[in-house]
Design an enzyme around this catalytic site. Structure first.
Site, short mmCIF file in Angstrom:
data_model
loop_
_atom_site.label_atom_id
_atom_site.label_comp_id
_atom_site.label_asym_id
_atom_site.label_seq_id
_atom_site.Cartn_x
_atom_site.Cartn_y
_atom_site.Cartn_z
N ASP A 193 0.86 -1.18 0.00
CA ASP A 193 0.00 0.00 0.00
C ASP A 193 0.89 1.23 0.00
O ASP A 193 1.62 1.48 0.96
CB ASP A 193 -0.92 -0.01 1.22
CG ASP A 193 -2.03 1.03 1.15
OD1 ASP A 193 -1.88 2.02 0.41
OD2 ASP A 193 -3.04 0.84 1.85
N ARG A 219 -0.21 4.41 -0.48
CA ARG A 219 -0.99 5.64 -0.30
C ARG A 219 -0.48 6.49 0.86
O ARG A 219 0.04 5.98 1.84
CB ARG A 219 -2.46 5.30 -0.06
CG ARG A 219 -3.14 4.72 -1.27
CD ARG A 219 -4.55 4.32 -0.98
NE ARG A 219 -4.59 3.17 -0.08
CZ ARG A 219 -5.70 2.55 0.29
NH1 ARG A 219 -6.87 2.99 -0.14
NH2 ARG A 219 -5.66 1.51 1.10
#
Length: 194
Positions: free
Chosen positions: A126, A128
């Site tokens: 991930d 983000r």
């Protein structure tokens, strides 16, 4: 302030009319949007969702994920409450971008799970960031949120930014035969609360 407000207009939707606020992020050259409804300025425990862009799920109705269903459910809940905010963040494919996401989909077609596919392409599971949310929520004068999420990382990110998360509301929708393994991977490898 790296993320600055650019313009606001109205956005009629099937769920009601929202105010749409456009933001420019000078750190990433990305453009983000906040959809608000009702009086949220100076308010606490504002119903909120951080939604990362998912072209395939949000606009192309992919059944590989639950993103489009979560987006629609969040807008519906905000409309039902008459007050809330949805931050639409331009970080496709958990931050790897659309074309890399399509490459990851191909690896998933060949048997990899969503985490393994990202890692095979040389990315973290991930990628983000939620740093832009602080400037966005500050501009909207939101004091604290009631966050619609299954992802504890979003709660930690907001808390680390000094944004109070009064409570978490589960948003578990859109499960189907095409995304069951994807959802299981999110629970087992990314600690999503499913």
């Amino acid at each position: 302030m790296p993320t600055t407000h650019v313009a606001t207009s109205q956005l009629p939707t099937p769920y009601g009319t929202f105010d749409m606020h456009g933001f420019a992020d000078s750190d990433t050259d990305k453009e983000h949007v906040a959809l608000t409804m009702g009086d949220i300025s100076g308010q606490t425990a504002v119903l909120a969702r951080l939604h990362s862009e998912c072209l395939t799920g949000d606009a192309l109705f992919s059944l590989r994920c639950d993103c489009g269903s979560q987006l629609q459910e969040a807008l519906k809940r905000i409309a039902e409450e008459g007050r809330g905010v949805l931050l639409y963040l331009r970080q496709e494919g958990r931050g790897i971008g659309l074309l890399n996401k399509i490459k990851a989909y191909k690896l998933q077609d060949e048997g990899a799970d969503t985490v393994e596919a990202n890692e095979h392409l040389g990315f973290d599971a991930d990628m983000r960031s939620y740093s832009m949310t602080k400037d966005m929520l500050d501009h909207l004068q939101v004091k604290s949120v009631s966050l619609m999420t299954n992802n504890p990382r979003k709660i930690k990110a907001l808390t680390d930014l000094g944004i109070a998360v009064e409570q978490r509301q589960a948003i578990q929708v859109g499960e189907n035969s095409h995304n069951r393994d994807y959802l299981a991977t999110k629970a087992n490898k990314l600690d999503h609360l499913l």
